[in-house]
Structures are given as structure tokens and as C-alpha cells.
Scaffold this motif. Structure first.
Motif, PDB file in Angstrom:
ATOM      1  N   SER A 676      17.863 -35.098  40.986  1.00  0.00           N
ATOM      2  CA  SER A 676      19.031 -34.642  40.468  1.00  0.00           C
ATOM      3  C   SER A 676      20.212 -34.929  41.201  1.00  0.00           C
ATOM      4  O   SER A 676      19.998 -35.514  42.331  1.00  0.00           O
ATOM      5  CB  SER A 676      19.166 -33.204  39.983  1.00  0.00           C
ATOM      6  N   ALA A 677      21.487 -34.675  41.057  1.00  0.00           N
ATOM      7  CA  ALA A 677      22.504 -35.021  42.072  1.00  0.00           C
ATOM      8  C   ALA A 677      22.409 -34.326  43.533  1.00  0.00           C
ATOM      9  O   ALA A 677      22.969 -35.310  44.129  1.00  0.00           O
ATOM     10  CB  ALA A 677      23.868 -34.297  41.384  1.00  0.00           C
ATOM     11  N   ASP A 678      21.707 -33.268  43.387  1.00  0.00           N
ATOM     12  CA  ASP A 678      21.691 -32.844  44.927  1.00  0.00           C
ATOM     13  C   ASP A 678      20.309 -32.122  45.270  1.00  0.00           C
ATOM     14  O   ASP A 678      20.008 -31.461  46.346  1.00  0.00           O
ATOM     15  CB  ASP A 678      22.612 -31.684  44.899  1.00  0.00           C
ATOM     16  N   THR A 679      19.458 -32.557  44.581  1.00  0.00           N
ATOM     17  CA  THR A 679      18.078 -31.995  44.652  1.00  0.00           C
ATOM     18  C   THR A 679      16.829 -32.958  44.656  1.00  0.00           C
ATOM     19  O   THR A 679      16.998 -33.905  43.743  1.00  0.00           O
ATOM     20  CB  THR A 679      17.534 -30.788  43.706  1.00  0.00           C
ATOM     21  N   VAL A 680      15.945 -33.038  45.436  1.00  0.00           N
ATOM     22  CA  VAL A 680      14.912 -33.967  45.264  1.00  0.00           C
ATOM     23  C   VAL A 680      13.512 -33.207  44.892  1.00  0.00           C
ATOM     24  O   VAL A 680      13.358 -32.074  45.226  1.00  0.00           O
ATOM     25  CB  VAL A 680      14.557 -34.549  46.504  1.00  0.00           C
ATOM     26  N   PHE A 681      12.780 -33.746  43.644  1.00  0.00           N
ATOM     27  CA  PHE A 681      11.555 -33.085  43.290  1.00  0.00           C
ATOM     28  C   PHE A 681      10.316 -33.993  43.560  1.00  0.00           C
ATOM     29  O   PHE A 681      10.474 -35.298  43.186  1.00  0.00           O
ATOM     30  CB  PHE A 681      11.833 -32.695  41.832  1.00  0.00           C
ATOM     31  N   VAL A 682       9.433 -33.269  43.897  1.00  0.00           N
ATOM     32  CA  VAL A 682       8.118 -34.102  44.188  1.00  0.00           C
ATOM     33  C   VAL A 682       6.983 -33.253  44.302  1.00  0.00           C
ATOM     34  O   VAL A 682       7.030 -32.231  44.334  1.00  0.00           O
ATOM     35  CB  VAL A 682       8.114 -34.790  45.732  1.00  0.00           C
ATOM     36  N   THR A 683       5.890 -33.678  43.773  1.00  0.00           N
ATOM     37  CA  THR A 683       4.399 -33.017  43.684  1.00  0.00           C
ATOM     38  C   THR A 683       3.594 -33.485  44.875  1.00  0.00           C
ATOM     39  O   THR A 683       3.824 -34.534  45.418  1.00  0.00           O
ATOM     40  CB  THR A 683       3.913 -33.163  42.359  1.00  0.00           C
ATOM     41  N   ASP A 684       2.857 -32.476  45.014  1.00  0.00           N
ATOM     42  CA  ASP A 684       1.847 -32.883  46.229  1.00  0.00           C
ATOM     43  C   ASP A 684       0.207 -32.754  45.731  1.00  0.00           C
ATOM     44  O   ASP A 684       0.144 -32.370  44.422  1.00  0.00           O
ATOM     45  CB  ASP A 684       2.118 -32.178  47.415  1.00  0.00           C
ATOM     46  N   LYS A 687      -0.885 -29.613  44.027  1.00  0.00           N
ATOM     47  CA  LYS A 687      -0.776 -29.227  42.609  1.00  0.00           C
ATOM     48  C   LYS A 687       0.573 -28.548  42.675  1.00  0.00           C
ATOM     49  O   LYS A 687       0.624 -27.496  41.795  1.00  0.00           O
ATOM     50  CB  LYS A 687      -1.665 -28.689  41.895  1.00  0.00           C
ATOM     51  N   THR A 688       1.576 -28.583  43.727  1.00  0.00           N
ATOM     52  CA  THR A 688       2.703 -27.844  43.716  1.00  0.00           C
ATOM     53  C   THR A 688       3.850 -28.904  43.515  1.00  0.00           C
ATOM     54  O   THR A 688       3.910 -29.963  43.835  1.00  0.00           O
ATOM     55  CB  THR A 688       2.965 -27.209  45.157  1.00  0.00           C
ATOM     56  N   LEU A 689       4.889 -28.223  42.815  1.00  0.00           N
ATOM     57  CA  LEU A 689       6.200 -28.927  42.509  1.00  0.00           C
ATOM     58  C   LEU A 689       7.195 -28.503  43.761  1.00  0.00           C
ATOM     59  O   LEU A 689       7.413 -27.206  43.577  1.00  0.00           O
ATOM     60  CB  LEU A 689       6.559 -28.899  41.250  1.00  0.00           C
ATOM     61  N   TRP A 690       7.793 -29.305  44.358  1.00  0.00           N
ATOM     62  CA  TRP A 690       8.871 -28.937  45.451  1.00  0.00           C
ATOM     63  C   TRP A 690      10.063 -29.282  44.939  1.00  0.00           C
ATOM     64  O   TRP A 690      10.358 -30.316  44.643  1.00  0.00           O
ATOM     65  CB  TRP A 690       8.374 -29.594  46.765  1.00  0.00           C
ATOM     66  N   ALA A 691      11.099 -28.627  45.012  1.00  0.00           N
ATOM     67  CA  ALA A 691      12.496 -28.712  45.291  1.00  0.00           C
ATOM     68  C   ALA A 691      13.116 -28.722  46.255  1.00  0.00           C
ATOM     69  O   ALA A 691      13.111 -27.762  47.062  1.00  0.00           O
ATOM     70  CB  ALA A 691      13.135 -27.665  44.138  1.00  0.00           C
ATOM     71  N   ILE A 692      13.615 -29.794  46.726  1.00  0.00           N
ATOM     72  CA  ILE A 692      14.168 -29.933  48.111  1.00  0.00           C
ATOM     73  C   ILE A 692      15.461 -30.369  48.218  1.00  0.00           C
ATOM     74  O   ILE A 692      16.117 -31.053  47.510  1.00  0.00           O
ATOM     75  CB  ILE A 692      13.324 -31.060  49.016  1.00  0.00           C
ATOM     76  N   ASP A 693      16.384 -29.539  48.977  1.00  0.00           N
ATOM     77  CA  ASP A 693      17.885 -29.896  49.257  1.00  0.00           C
ATOM     78  C   ASP A 693      18.122 -31.354  49.663  1.00  0.00           C
ATOM     79  O   ASP A 693      17.445 -31.627  50.816  1.00  0.00           O
ATOM     80  CB  ASP A 693      18.411 -28.868  50.003  1.00  0.00           C
ATOM     81  N   ALA A 694      18.677 -32.229  48.697  1.00  0.00           N
ATOM     82  CA  ALA A 694      18.944 -33.668  49.078  1.00  0.00           C
ATOM     83  C   ALA A 694      19.789 -33.578  50.392  1.00  0.00           C
ATOM     84  O   ALA A 694      19.615 -34.641  51.156  1.00  0.00           O
ATOM     85  CB  ALA A 694      19.592 -34.274  47.775  1.00  0.00           C
ATOM     86  N   ALA A 695      20.481 -32.949  50.856  1.00  0.00           N
ATOM     87  CA  ALA A 695      21.457 -32.943  52.039  1.00  0.00           C
ATOM     88  C   ALA A 695      20.645 -32.623  53.309  1.00  0.00           C
ATOM     89  O   ALA A 695      20.888 -33.114  54.465  1.00  0.00           O
ATOM     90  CB  ALA A 695      22.756 -32.068  51.794  1.00  0.00           C
ATOM     91  N   THR A 696      19.615 -31.643  53.336  1.00  0.00           N
ATOM     92  CA  THR A 696      19.127 -31.315  54.411  1.00  0.00           C
ATOM     93  C   THR A 696      17.695 -31.525  54.484  1.00  0.00           C
ATOM     94  O   THR A 696      17.075 -31.429  55.727  1.00  0.00           O
ATOM     95  CB  THR A 696      19.201 -29.747  54.741  1.00  0.00           C
ATOM     96  N   GLY A 697      16.840 -31.535  53.529  1.00  0.00           N
ATOM     97  CA  GLY A 697      15.544 -31.657  53.608  1.00  0.00           C
ATOM     98  C   GLY A 697      14.672 -30.637  53.528  1.00  0.00           C
ATOM     99  O   GLY A 697      13.469 -30.434  53.727  1.00  0.00           O
ATOM    100  N   TRP A 715       6.199 -33.064  33.895  1.00  0.00           N
ATOM    101  CA  TRP A 715       7.566 -32.384  34.131  1.00  0.00           C
ATOM    102  C   TRP A 715       8.707 -33.467  34.109  1.00  0.00           C
ATOM    103  O   TRP A 715       8.637 -34.772  34.156  1.00  0.00           O
ATOM    104  CB  TRP A 715       7.528 -31.782  35.323  1.00  0.00           C
ATOM    105  N   THR A 716      10.045 -32.972  33.818  1.00  0.00           N
ATOM    106  CA  THR A 716      11.044 -33.698  33.675  1.00  0.00           C
ATOM    107  C   THR A 716      12.057 -32.914  34.462  1.00  0.00           C
ATOM    108  O   THR A 716      12.112 -31.778  34.374  1.00  0.00           O
ATOM    109  CB  THR A 716      11.251 -34.451  32.590  1.00  0.00           C
ATOM    110  N   VAL A 717      13.225 -33.705  34.594  1.00  0.00           N
ATOM    111  CA  VAL A 717      14.656 -33.150  35.276  1.00  0.00           C
ATOM    112  C   VAL A 717      15.630 -33.541  34.369  1.00  0.00           C
ATOM    113  O   VAL A 717      15.934 -34.570  34.103  1.00  0.00           O
ATOM    114  CB  VAL A 717      14.865 -33.483  36.726  1.00  0.00           C
ATOM    115  N   ALA A 718      16.649 -32.629  34.113  1.00  0.00           N
ATOM    116  CA  ALA A 718      17.627 -32.956  33.227  1.00  0.00           C
ATOM    117  C   ALA A 718      18.735 -31.943  33.513  1.00  0.00           C
ATOM    118  O   ALA A 718      18.433 -30.451  33.474  1.00  0.00           O
ATOM    119  CB  ALA A 718      17.274 -33.281  31.750  1.00  0.00           C
ATOM    120  N   GLY A 719      20.028 -32.147  33.254  1.00  0.00           N
ATOM    121  CA  GLY A 719      21.129 -30.964  33.409  1.00  0.00           C
ATOM    122  C   GLY A 719      20.866 -30.281  34.832  1.00  0.00           C
ATOM    123  O   GLY A 719      20.771 -30.664  35.777  1.00  0.00           O
ATOM    124  N   ASP A 720      20.789 -28.847  34.635  1.00  0.00           N
ATOM    125  CA  ASP A 720      20.562 -27.945  35.849  1.00  0.00           C
ATOM    126  C   ASP A 720      19.192 -27.270  35.730  1.00  0.00           C
ATOM    127  O   ASP A 720      19.015 -26.207  36.350  1.00  0.00           O
ATOM    128  CB  ASP A 720      21.841 -27.084  35.679  1.00  0.00           C
TER     129      ASP A 720
END
Length: 738
Positions: A676-684, A687-697, A715-720
Motif C-alpha cells: 500500500s502507500a506506506d506498508t509492505v505485506f508479505v507472507t512466509d 503461513k504468517t502474513l506480515w505488515a511492515i512499515d515501508a519507511a523503517t522495515g 488475500w488482497t490489499v485495497a484502501g485502508d
């Protein structure tokens, strides 16, 4: 048929035994003849199996099930004695050859015969499953090829699904049986542990032996997660909708058909039904050439153990090998750019995600796409539209569906500028590309895409779609083209089709062996086509100029082609006018999208000195940052010059016991990393979904679902919000955890 051995019985119930037909896990099957000359397959249970507690009750239930199910391609139980010292059953017979023996003698079945095999076995299993039963032992030894089609014995069906697997296990066995018929071997991992995510990457190789018209549906049967497999009815419906005509004459190769016809004539029996008196001499002469008159030689007799049959069972396949480390991926979770030591990786750790809402549906969710206000939920029965803030329906459902849906190798949906685009089927149409207004739920247009070319003939081409993507006002559908000649060449031919986003009108199309994995940036006139075949040569990435209706542009050879041959989710990315991709196993390369001129590159190494294989890069929505997974590490780069911004790392073990890794680092497909604009989303791989601050990691939150399918959730990402689909449940999570 073999001669009776010294210790074999000569009479079972009213049947005189004429010879041995085969061995099953619980006993022996003989060819028997009644007093009025009827020939049957008599299965006799071994005493030690019959002594197992509750076995006779289960045997009796199996007999009742076998008597209750009948129809085309099913050989019913005609007689039985569950109370005999050695319980036995008699099954109707047809003259024919077991599939394994037919393939061993005559080679793989031709494509029309493979389609007939899949369709007829699906028809039989649909009838069995409709009765609330499962078969439990579909395989090369239990499938009999006869003049009127393939047959399976009704006995071997458990009275309940709990007694012998499930309908979806039957479908996996059906898929493996068809693969065996096409290649002479079955996928060794079928029938083993379902928790093998890495098996998804092998499906394209496994199903490459099949005709294009079967590749998707049989691949679906073999998918590791049982909940994503088609039902028997869906398989039959899928094949019927393709409209591929049946060949004239026999459905089998001429030599095999002649062998079966000779057997039928010798035994004086019609080819599709039991009956007619024959002599023992004629029967033995008719079977001397290896043909078998058998109805249930491989039907499993469950002894009360519902676990899969052991290796070497008559009708099945061997268990899987223990899983190992993914090829080329270092289990050491510490990597760095070779130009410097880079920033110190931050270990990912965060609180559990906060759920905004959860809703439970009635049908299997196969695709998920969202705008900032509406979630499009595609199931195997219909398409629904939910409010992103509440999870409630906002528009009436549509009768469009997608049976197989998204996966690691397929991305059949897209959203852009207020419109949902997706591949689907309806009760009256198949292989549609549809556009739905995301503000009203109304269908803007639907275009039928023929799966075959108009030329027909023995080398007709089949088009299988793997990716839907949007750039500007154009919708692109990408996939693979298959024909007999392409199978023989060992090359993968891909295609790109362009459609007007406003009307659905076709604009242009291109195809070629240099188009395998396609990247469609959200803006700009250039696409990137990667290819990795033939396997003995270097692969390449190549610019496709959409302004010139798909004309090829610059090209760059790449040494690491392991994933570039796979259609579907792109394994390259676009950022700020650059195409970014793995130029070699350990090097990330960024080039100008218009000219192919290199702008920067980063080479990676493991801290312990080992060579590593980097994963699939992905970019932030504004293109300013490129993210690269490599094993257990995730690095963020400035798109302008490749400067490393931050690195994050995973700890612990994945679901298979190896070091935990980012799924996107395995390059087995896509959909495992988004932004998203400020967050990175990744799975491992845990079987965990992580939300990571795009500015700091640093991790914002983590999401786990113990009840998710073995291959993970959609899963998908949209809006907030992030939307996670697990089995029948859809969950919304605020991006910032609140």
C-alpha cells in the motif's frame, strides 16, 4: 489371469474359481464362474484382515454401498458373504485391460483417449459422490479399459467418507491416474502429505504431459489443498463446456481396441456387460495374451484403517519423498548486498492483527479483488460484492464463477479505475473475460475467449489464460498456447491479448516461445516478457511495445531461467520507468524500460559466503522503492540508484521444518507480496502474513490463521484494509492495525 496356486481355494460360495486375477491390500481376487456360466471377479479377504475388530461391519457396509451404486462406467457388486470365514464379494465384469497393463504394453494413451478417460471417470465418481460415498482406490490397476469406456469397480467404496478418505482424495487419485495414462508414471507425491506447498511449483511440469484441454482441470485435481480441487461434477462440466468433439470410431488406439475386441469375441460376451456362458478353456485362451476379464481386481477392502494405503498398493502411487530445502535457497537467513555490509537487518516481530470484521460464506472462495469501497468475492458458484467497511453485500450477486481461481501460478482478476476485470464462466458460457462497474455492480461487458484456434485439425492450438492485468485503458490477458507440436518441442509458447477496457473489443495479440512470464505495468507503453525455454539455452527478458501492437523491442539475456518459463504472476517488476529483474541467481538488475540500458545492479551474497538465489522483486505503488526477498531476508532499495534503505529478517522455522523464509523468495509464483502507500505485506513459509512499515522495515502486525488451507490463504490489499480469505471465511484487517 494366472493359474490357481496349490493353496488357493477352488470354490467360493456358488462360484468355481478359474484363475488368479490380482492381489489387493486385503486379499486376493480371482476369476470365478457361476453355475449358469456368469463370469465374475471374486475378491476374498485374508483371515488376518477379517479378524480386525469391526472389519466385518465395514465390509458389510462396503458391500451395501457397492450394490447401491450403479451407472455408466461402474461395475456393481453382484454377490457377497460378509459372514463367511473369509469374507468375499463378487463384482460384475467386462472384457478389458487394466490401465497399467495397457500403458505398459501399448504406451501412453493418445489425447482423445485421455479426455475420454478423465470425463468417464469423473462421471462415475460424480455418481458415487452424489450417493454420499467415496471410492478410495482409483488408480492404474483399478481402472479397466473396455470397448465402451473406462470402468471402476463399485466395491472399494466406503460407506462413509470418514471410512476411506474423501471425495477430494478421489479427485486427486483421478488426476494422478490421468497423468499416468499420459506418461506411464504417476506423480510420486500424490497420496502423501497434503501440507507440501512446494508441490504447487511442480504442477506445471507434472501436467505438461497432458493435452492442453486437460492441463488446467487435472492440475486442479492434483492441487495440494483439497478444498481447491474441482468436484467430479465440476470436472465433467468443465470438459463438456470446452466443446472438443469426440473422435470417430473406437476411443482407444487401434491395437489396444483390437485386443479387447478379440477378448470379447473369445469369451462370447458383449463388451459392455457381463453375461453369456463360456467354457474355462475359452476363458483361459482369451486371457492368455494378457488381457484381463475383471471387475474388481484392485478394489481396496478397508480393514478399518482410514490412512492412505502403503507404498506398492495395487491401485495407488508411492508416498512422497521427505521435503528438502527449496532448490537454490540458502537456509541461512543472513544475506547482504556485495557492495557493502548494508544496514543491520531488523528481526520481524509484531503484535497480532486486529480484525475489523469477519464473514462466512457458503461456497468455496476462489478469487479475491478489492477497491477502496468494495470487495469482489468470486466463488465456484457465483460472484458477490461486499462493503469493505462492514462485510455486508452492497450489490446483487452475479451468476459468474471461477472454478479454479487464483493460485501461485494464476492471477485471474484485476482492478483499475473503478472497474473489476476477471476471468469467469456462467451456466451458458465458458472462458469469459468480464468487466464489472465497481460503483454499481453492473456488468459493463463480457467477451468470450475461444480456447482453441479456428483452424482445428490434429495440431489445433489451445489457449490457457493465467494472468489478467490492466495498464491505462487496456486490459491484457496472458497465458500459454499448447499443441501437439509444442509438447514435442519441449518449448513453452506464451501469448498476450489486448482488449479495450471500455468495450471489451479485442485490439491485438502476439504469441511466441519468447513470451512466457509477462509483466504489465499499471502505466506506460511497454510490457516486459521473460522466457526460459528451451532449457539448454540462456533465457531472456524482452520489451514488448504496446504502441506497436506487441512488437518486440530490446532484449537482454539472463542466466537464471528457473522461474521465467512460468506464466501467471510476473516475477519481474516496474518502478519509476525501470524494469527490475534477476539477471542471474544472485544479481538484481534495473534497466530503462524504453531502451534496456542498465541503470544499476546489486549483487548479493550470504554472510557465510554461500551463493544465494534471490526472489521476485516488487515495487511500491509510487515506484520509488523496490523490495527484494532473498531467503529469510527482505531488502528495500531506492529505485533511482539501488541504494539499500533497510533490511528485515525472519526467524524460526517454516511449516515444513526448514528455516522460515519469505514465500516471494522461492519464486514459485506470485501474490505473496503486495504494497500500500506506506506498508509492505508479505507472507512466509510459516503461513504468517506480515505488515511492515515501508519507511523503517519494522513490523506493524502479523496475522496467523490455524484453520487456513495447507497452501495458505488468499488475500488482497485495497484502501485502508487487507482482506484475507481462508476456506469459507473472509476477514478484513486495518492496514495500520486499528
Amino acid at each position: 489371469m494366472k493359474k490357481l496356486e496349490a493353496g488357493d481355494p477352488r470354490q467360493i460360495g456358488p462360484y468355481t474359481l478359474l484363475g488368479r486375477a490380482g492381489t489387493i491390500s486385503a486379499g486376493e481376487t480371482f476369476v470365478g464362474r457361476s453355475a449358469d456360466g456368469r463370469v465374475v471377479a471374486v475378491t476374498v479377504v485374508r483371515p488376518e484382515v477379517a479378524a480386525v475388530p469391526e472389519f466385518r461391519e465395514r465390509f458389510r457396509a462396503g458391500v451395501a454401498a457397492g450394490r447401491s451404486v450403479s451407472g455408466d462406467f461402474i461395475l456393481p457388486v453382484t454377490d457377497a458373504d460378509p459372514d463367511a470365514p473369509s469374507p468375499w464379494s463378487a463384482t460384475a465384469t467386462v472384457p478389458g485391460l487394466p490401465l497399467r497393463q495397457a500403458v505398459d504394453r501399448y504406451g501412453r494413451l493418445p489425447d482423445p483417449a485421455l479426455r475420454r478417460l478423465a470425463a468417464d471417470l469423473g462421471t462415475a465418481l460424480a455418481r458415487i459422490h452424489a450417493a454420499g460415498l467415496v471410492h478410495g482406490d482409483v488408480g492404474p490397476d483399478s481402472v479397466l479399459l473396455a470397448a465402451d469406456g473406462p470402468h471402476i469397480a463399485a466395491f472399494g467404496i466406503a460407506a462413509t467418507a470418514e471410512a476411506a478418505g474423501s471425495p477430494m482424495r478421489d479427485m486427486s487419485d483421478l488426476g494422478a491416474t490421468v497423468v499416468f495414462a499420459a506418461s506411464g508414471r504417476g506423480p510420486a507425491w500424490v497420496g502423501g502429505s497434503e501440507d507440501l506447498r512446494t508441490r504447487v511449483a511442480e504442477l506445471e511440469t507434472v501436467t505438461a504431459v497432458l493435452p492442453p484441454s486437460l492441463r488446467e482441470v487435472i492440475g486442479g485435481c492434483l492441487y495440494p489443498d483439497p478444498s481447491t480441487r474441482p468436484s467430479a461434477g465440476q470436472l465433467v462440466d468443465y470438459l463438456n463446456r470446452q466443446g472438443v468433439p469426440d473422435p470417430e470410431g473406437s476411443w482407444l488406439p487401434s491395437a489396444l481396441a483390437a485386443d479387447i475386441a478379440e477378448l470379447a469375441a473369445t469369451t462370447s460376451m458383449p463388451s459392455s456387460a457381463a453375461g453369456g456362458a463360456i467354457s474355462r478353456r475359452k476363458l483361459i485362451l482369451g486371457l492368455a495374451g494378457g488381457a484381463v476379464l475383471i471387475g474388481g481386481a484392485a478394489a481396496i477392502l478397508s480393514s478399518g484403517d482410514s490412512s492412505p494405503a502403503p507404498s506398492g498398493r495395487t491401485g495407488g502411487f508411492p508416498p512422497p519423498e521427505p521435503p528438502g530445502s527449496p532448490s537454490g535457497v540458502s537456509p541461512t537467513p543472513t544475506v547482504s548486498p556485495s557492495s557493502s555490509d548494508g544496514p543491520t537487518p531488523s528481526v520481524l516481530s509484531g503484535p497480532d492483527a486486529t480484525k475489523a470484521w469477519t464473514t462466512v460464506g457458503q461456497n468455496k472462495l476462489t478469487c479475491l479483488e478489492a477497491s477502496d469501497k468494495v470487495v469482489m468475492v468470486v466463488t465456484d458458484k457465483s460472484t458477490a460484492f461486499l462493503d469493505t467497511s462492514t462485510g455486508k453485500n452492497v450489490f446483487p450477486s452475479l451468476n459468474s464463477a471461477n472454478t479454479f481461481g487464483s493460485s501461485d501460478m494464476k492471477s485471474p482478476t484485476a482492478y483499475a479505475a473503478g472497474v473489476f476485470y476477471y476471468l469467469c464462466e456462467t451456466p451458458n458460457a465458458f472462458n469469459l473475460l468480464a468487466a464489472v462497474d465497481a460503483t454499481t455492480g453492473e456488468v459493463k461487458w463480457a467477451t468470450s475467449m475461444a480456447m482453441t484456434d479456428s483452424g482445428g485439425g490434429a495440431d489445433a492450438e489451445y489457449y490457457l489464460a493465467s494472468l489478467v492485468a490492466v495498464s491505462g485503458n487496456t486490459v491484457y490477458v496472458c497465458g500459454t498456447v499448447h499443441s501437439h507440436s509444442s509438447l514435442d518441442s519441449g518449448q513453452t509458447t506464451g501469448y498476450i491479448r489486448a482488449f479495450d477496457g471500455a468495450t471489451g473489443k479485442g485490439l491485438w495479440r502476439v504469441k511466441g516461445t519468447d513470451i512466457n512470464n509477462v509483466l504489465v505495468p499499471p502505466t506506460g507503453p511497454y510490457l516486459l516478457a521473460a522466457s526460459g525455454t528451451p532449457s539448454d539455452k540462456s533465457g531472456q527478458v524482452q520489451m514488448i511495445d504496446t504502441g506497436k501492437e506487441g512488437a518486440r523491442g530490446w532484449k537482454i539475456p539472463v542466466a537464471d531461467t528457473a522461474s521465467y518459463f512460468e506464466a501467471g504472476w510476473p516475477v519481474t517488476c516496474h518502478a519509476a520507468g525501470l524494469f527490475v529483474f534477476a539477471g542471474a541467481g544472485d544479481t538484481l538488475l534495473a534497466v530503462d524500460a524504453a531502451t534496456g540500458t542498465e541503470k544499476w545492479h546489486q549483487r548479493f551474497k550470504a554472510k557465510n559466503g554461500d551463493q544465494i538465489r534471490i526472489g521476485a522483486p516488487f515495487a511500491s505503488p509510487d515506484g520509488a522503492t523496490v523490495y527484494l526477498p532473498a531467503g529469510s531476508d527482505l531488502a528495500a532499495f531506492a529505485s533511482a540508484d539501488g541504494t539499500v534503505k533497510w533490511m528485515a529478517t525472519l526467524t524460526g522455522a517454516g511449516a515444513l521444518g526448514m528455516a522460515n523464509q519469505f514465500n516471494a523468495s522461492l519464486r514459485v509464483g506470485g501474490g505473496e507480496a503486495r504494497c500500500s502507500a506506506d506498508t509492505v505485506f508479505v507472507t512466509d513459509t510459516a503461513k504468517t502474513l506480515w505488515a511492515i512499515d515501508a519507511a523503517t522495515g519494522k513490523a506493524r502486525w502479523r496475522y496467523d490463521d490455524p484453520g487456513q488451507p495447507d497452501v495458505g490463504f488468499k488475500w488482497t490489499v485495497a484502501g485502508d484494509r487487507v482482506f484475507v480469505a481462508s476456506n469459507l471465511t473472509l476477514t478484513a484487517i486495518p492496514i495500520h492495525g486499528q
